[in-house]
Design an enzyme around this catalytic site. Sequence first.
Site, PDB file in Angstrom:
ATOM      1  N   GLN A  49       0.816  -1.215   0.000  1.00 25.33           N
ATOM      2  CA  GLN A  49       0.000   0.000   0.000  1.00 25.33           C
ATOM      3  C   GLN A  49       0.852   1.268   0.000  1.00 25.33           C
ATOM      4  O   GLN A  49       0.359   2.350  -0.321  1.00 25.33           O
ATOM      5  CB  GLN A  49      -0.961   0.004   1.196  1.00 25.33           C
ATOM      6  CG  GLN A  49      -2.028  -1.082   1.097  1.00 25.33           C
ATOM      7  CD  GLN A  49      -2.954  -1.062   2.293  1.00 25.33           C
ATOM      8  OE1 GLN A  49      -2.670  -1.697   3.296  1.00 25.33           O
ATOM      9  NE2 GLN A  49      -4.055  -0.334   2.212  1.00 25.33           N
TER      10      GLN A  49
ATOM     11  N   HIS B 248      -3.872  -8.344   0.632  1.00 25.74           N
ATOM     12  CA  HIS B 248      -3.086  -7.319  -0.076  1.00 25.74           C
ATOM     13  C   HIS B 248      -1.784  -7.901  -0.614  1.00 25.74           C
ATOM     14  O   HIS B 248      -1.311  -7.518  -1.680  1.00 25.74           O
ATOM     15  CB  HIS B 248      -2.725  -6.163   0.871  1.00 25.74           C
ATOM     16  CG  HIS B 248      -3.805  -5.143   1.046  1.00 25.74           C
ATOM     17  ND1 HIS B 248      -4.297  -4.365   0.019  1.00 25.74           N
ATOM     18  CD2 HIS B 248      -4.490  -4.757   2.146  1.00 25.74           C
ATOM     19  CE1 HIS B 248      -5.226  -3.548   0.480  1.00 25.74           C
ATOM     20  NE2 HIS B 248      -5.367  -3.768   1.775  1.00 25.74           N
TER      21      HIS B 248
HETATM   22 NI    NI Z   1      -6.681  -2.746   3.054  1.00 24.97          NI
END
Ligand code: NI
Length: 172
Positions: free
Chosen positions: A51, A140
Amino acid sequence: MTSRPIITAPDPRLQAVSTDVETVTDEIRQLVDDMADSMYAADGIGLAAIQIGVAKRVLVIDLDQKEGNKNPVPYINPKIVWASEEMAVFEEGCLSVPEIWDDVERPARIKCEYLDRDGNKQVVEADGMLATCLQHEMDHLNGVLFIDHLSRLKRGMAIKKLTKAKKLKETA
Ligand code: NI
């Protein structure tokens, strides 16, 4: 510690499959600290390295944040070694999927192996929020977002909304 910008969907980087950390070095600990900083700056409870654009299998989670009491827990190379047949539904959100929340069903309890900040092997048996959060963050690492668990219709609507929000931001 440095807070780094969080990548938001749609973005092909979020679909990358992250690779295992070979050795937990100072560089990895630095990454963990930057991730924690970025997570707190964005008011999040969990963050995966991808991220902030780093395709390594590293997570940071802090579920009991009280004022002045931060306890970010890193999970390096996390792996689910057991999952309950019993399922649980939680409303999920994601720093990479702004302004969207929806119910996702996942195993209610899991057993997860990982390395801690010193590179020592640990095992955690998680239920409730931690079980959901760990599974969300581990997704993720495989390039999966929580909206990928929704119906095709809901996912399509979410992507449309995200794309529109991104365009507005770019032209602002
Ligand atoms: Ni997330």
